[in-house]
Design an enzyme around this catalytic site. Structure first.
Site, PDB file in Angstrom:
ATOM      1  N   ASP A 284      -3.744   2.795 -19.050  1.00 25.66           N
ATOM      2  CA  ASP A 284      -4.777   2.889 -18.016  1.00 25.66           C
ATOM      3  C   ASP A 284      -6.160   2.957 -18.649  1.00 25.66           C
ATOM      4  OD1 ASP A 284      -3.547   6.216 -17.542  1.00 25.66           O
ATOM      5  OD2 ASP A 284      -5.152   5.544 -18.877  1.00 25.66           O
TER       6      ASP A 284
ATOM      7  N   HIS B 164      -2.358  -3.515 -18.797  1.00 26.92           N
ATOM      8  CA  HIS B 164      -2.525  -2.564 -17.712  1.00 26.92           C
ATOM      9  C   HIS B 164      -1.211  -2.085 -17.107  1.00 26.92           C
ATOM     10  CE1 HIS B 164      -5.081  -0.169 -15.379  1.00 26.92           C
ATOM     11  NE2 HIS B 164      -5.957  -1.059 -14.986  1.00 26.92           N
TER      12      HIS B 164
END
Lengths: 476, 373
Positions: free
Chosen positions: A450, A446
């Site tokens: 995304d 992350h």
């Protein structure tokens, strides 16, 4: 007090050997501790030199190749002590005695002589020395006779073995409630009596005391009419579990996994899962399987999954990237070296197929075959195991639907595939049909990826697989 | 014994315990000849273990006949790295087994027959057994020049070894087994039994290499079947018993309860490699990298098949020293095995800076390390 008892025991050892480890009546209140001492009454034995017996064929010397025991270990008669070798013959030397090993007379690879001492064993004085000849195992003795004891006018029924147990623990049989037939006192009754006295869980009876099994008539459960008269004594057998925890160092494959997964901890993972309808792919593979077989290659679903992933990576190259240690730079890898998690006997390995972006499905299948056979033979080279940029794990071959895979550094994404299930689904016309459904679970880093990117990549990958013909449009 | 009677029931033993005729020189009159239907070396070795552990051989001796698909069998106290080319074995998919008896390394394939003579410990007599084999061979082909040496080998034409021997003695039972080369692949035999590993120092039992020949080369009409039958006949004759051979299935738990556990144990890494007596390796290799040649010195102590001590001497700064010490630390305690080394070495790369130059140097070093195993 307890230590004192041992010392007094050892001091009387040589005086009256048959009274070894017997405690007087005044020690009754320490009865449970005494029983423990009996089982560990170590220093009460005599040292016997166990000589190396004749090997046969006129052999006089052998080489000691392996010790199965070390000094301080306890052995039973017939336990293996060591392995010796003489002129192409390997001989297992077994113990003649029960006892504790006190000295090994030879080191490994030393020459041992027939007729000379091999080990010193300290044996239990109460046991006596076993005969020189090989002992033929005799059947256990059966005590058919019951002796009666007249105490305070009551006749107490108990076998000699039970009486001995009671005597050793300084228990008056008249004080014990018998639960056997005719109120006969059983071994359990003595143990219960003791447990109630001390409230402790008793250790199992020491090996040296062979309490013969009770004859059948006594072990049969009490007849109903007896039960009605019997006082309901809670018979709680002492539960003794002798299993031990085992600790061993982490090495090899496990060590590798510890290293990899510890490094993976630094990556903030997020997951994204979806369901793929593989009905058309299943059919396609059926058709192509035979063709691949003719060319000598086993075709599974993986080559399709791998190629579709590569096509997806062309559109979303961030998933084929690597983040540096300081998180300052992202390197977009040119090659799609797609790793395939393999479960071998030793553990998890992840070889990768190099440059999938320029390989055909057939070439991928062929390479997978090669990696699989090398993997199962334990022959994968470092080149096959390094340089991966993206990984797929087909855990579905074993089972499962959704999972939470862990990214393998220095990669930034991983996909785990569940098993293919036949499930009912609705088609465009609203009709129910049989669909071949597989679940995919993606994990991504992350820090640079995304959710939207992952979702779009997954949708693209899914569309290629749900409609294999569409792959043709984008194949390079 | 319950076990023996179940064996009896399932096999419907043809042999009957005969009372010896008024000949007080005969030793035993009871015997059983069995032949394995399996060619799996581990299963067949497990049968030997089973009979050794469970059968009562007081009144009945056993002859076990078996053949294996390609396999290398090392003796109980030997070092496989010293005895054979493990790389070649892995490539050719030839199995490696460690037997429980002593002696040296042999190559088995279907052109080689194995004979195991089971007796009580007191009746253990290797010379007698080998003389029986020679007698059987001579009965089959009188012109064969075969004899038994005092090292318990059988030689053909006074120079070629056609049979090797090994034995295992337990508390009450013993067995003596030997090979017999009928039509084995001599080319594969010599290539797998040559160890490429240098710098090994070990107290393990070494094998004594010998020139071998197949009986088939001496007389092309001979087959394994013929040899097995001839030996069975001679065995039966000497014990005045029926020479029928009973076929057995080494995977049948009803006949051999507990045998599958024995088979599994023989295949474990801990048994095959882990039972190797402690040894050390002190060697070096040269690596060619771009335009330079680098010498690397490696010293290792291996105990129970695991690396106890590891030392790698590299040219300074060729690789980051931290990474090298990580490698040494990882290898210590791991199996002396190419698979584990490759896994560990490649895993270490994952946590390194992603540098192609570094990767290719690392891979080169690791490939060479793996070649030692």
């Amino acid at each position: 007090v307890c230590i004192h008892r041992v010392r007094s025991c050892s001091s009387i050892r040589f005086i009256k050997s048959k009274y070894v480890c017997v405690f007087d009546k005044s020690a009754l209140k320490f009865s449970h501790q005494q029983r423990l001492f009996r089982t560990s009454a170590v220093s009460c034995g005599q040292i016997v030199q166990f000589k190396l017996s004749d090997i046969g064929e006129g052999i006089t010397e052998v080489t000691v190749k392996e010790w199965y025991i070390k000094e301080g270990d306890s052995v039973s008669q017939f336990d293996s002590i060591c392995e010796v070798q003489s002129d192409k013959a390997s001989v297992t030397i077994t113990s003649r005695y029960d006892g504790i090993i006190r000295k090994l007379h030879y080191n490994l690879d030393e020459i041992a002589y027939v007729g000379k001492p091999l080990v010193d064993i300290e044996i239990d004085a109460s046991k006596g020395v076993a005969p020189e000849e090989d002992v033929v195992e005799t059947p256990p003795m059966s005590h058919e006779e019951h002796t009666h004891q007249e105490i305070k006018g009551h006749k107490t029924l108990a076998t000699p073995a039970v009486r001995r147990l009671a005597m050793e623990n300084n228990i008056k049989l008249s004080e014990v409630v018998g639960t056997g037939k005719d109120n006969r006192i059983l071994k359990e009754d003595i143990l219960n009596y003791l447990a109630k006295q001390t409230g402790a869980i008793l250790p199992p009876s020491p090996k040296a005391e062979i309490i013969p099994p009770l004859p059948k008539s006594e072990t049969v459960p009490a007849a109903p009419k007896d039960r009605a008269r019997k006082i309901p004594v809670p018979v709680s057998r002492p539960i003794v579990f002798s299993g031990k925890d085992k600790t061993e160092p982490i090495t090899g494959f496990h060590k590798a996994m510890v290293k990899t997964m510890s490094a993976a901890l630094k990556i903030p993972h997020f997951g994204y899962c979806d369901e793929i309808d593989l009905t058309q792919l299943v059919q396609l593979r059926e058709e192509l399987k035979a063709l691949a077989q003719i060319r000598g290659v086993k075709l599974s679903f993986m080559p399709f999954f791998i190629k579709a992933a590569s096509l997806g990576l062309l559109q979303y190259p961030i998933l084929n990237a690597s983040l540096d240690e300081s998180c300052q730079n992202v390197t977009y890898k040119a090659s799609h070296n797609i790793g395939v998690a393999m479960d071998t006997e030793q553990g998890l390995i992840v070889p990768n197929v190099k440059n999938v972006q320029v390989c055909s499905v057939f070439e991928i299948a062929s390479e997978l075959n090669r990696l699989q056979s090398l993997g199962s033979a334990g022959q994968l080279g470092t080149n096959d195991l390094t340089g991966g940029t993206f990984t797929l794990s087909n855990i579905g071959t074993i089972g499962g639907t959704y999972t939470k895979p862990v990214i393998l550094p220095p990669e930034v994404a991983i996909g785990a595939l569940g098993k293919i299930q036949v499930l009912p689904r609705f088609n465009g016309k609203g009709e129910v049909f049989k669909a071949q459904i597989m679940n995919v679970s993606w994990s991504a880093d992350h820090r640079i990826i995304d959710g939207a990117t992952m979702a779009r990549f997954s949708n693209l990958w899914k569309s290629y697989l749900e409609n294999p013909a569409s792959m043709l449009l984008d194949l390079k | 014994m319950v076990l023996q009677s179940s064996l009896k029931n399932c096999l419907q033993l043809p042999c009957i315990l005969r009372t010896p005729k008024a000949d007080f020189r005969s030793t035993t009159s009871g015997g059983l000849i069995i032949q394995s239907i399996s060619n799996d070396v581990y299963q067949n070795l497990a049968v030997e273990d089973w009979i050794h552990d469970h059968m009562n051989l007081e009144n009945q001796q056993v002859l076990f006949l078996w053949r294996n698909s390609p396999a290398v069998v090392i003796g109980r106290h030997q070092n496989p790295w010293q005895e054979c080319n493990l790389r070649l074995l892995r490539q050719k998919n030839i199995k490696l087994a460690r037997r429980r008896s002593g002696g040296g390394t042999v190559y088995h394939d279907l052109g080689n027959i194995n004979l195991t003579f089971f007796t009580t410990r007191k009746k253990y007599e290797r010379m007698e057994n080998l003389k029986l084999v020679v007698k059987a061979l001579k009965a089959l082909r009188p012109q064969l020049d075969v004899h038994v040496t005092d090292r318990y080998n059988i030689l053909l034409d006074r120079q070629y070894k056609i049979s090797g021997t090994a034995a295992k003695l337990g508390r009450t039972t013993a067995y003596h087994h030997c090979t017999l080369l009928c039509n084995a692949d001599k080319f594969v035999l010599s290539s797998v039994l040559k160890s490429p590993y240098k710098g090994l120092k070990s107290n393990a039992t070494p094998s004594v290499p010998a020139s071998v020949k197949n009986l088939f080369e001496e007389d092309p009409s001979l087959t394994c079947e013929m040899l097995l039958n001839a030996i069975a006949e001679e065995y039966a004759k000497q014990r005045q018993m029926d020479h029928r051979i009973t076929l057995i299935n080494p995977a049948d738990e009803t006949v051999f309860p507990g045998i599958n556990n024995k088979t599994k144990e023989l295949q474990t890494w801990e048994w095959v490699y882990g039972k190797t007596p402690k040894f050390s390796i002190s060697t070096y290799f040269s690596m060619v990298y771009k335009d330079s040649v680098l010498d690397v010195k490696v010293d290792m102590d291996v105990k129970h098949g695991r690396i106890e001590v590891c030392n790698i001497d590299l040219p300074e700064k060729w690789l980051p020293p931290a990474l090298c010490s990580e490698l040494v630390k990882s290898l210590t305690g791991s199996k002396f095995c190419p698979d584990e080394t490759a896994t560990l070495a490649t895993t270490l790369l994952r946590v390194c800076p992603q540098d192609d130059e570094l990767h290719s140097r690392w891979n080169l070093l690791c490939e060479n390390m793996i070649m030692l195993m």
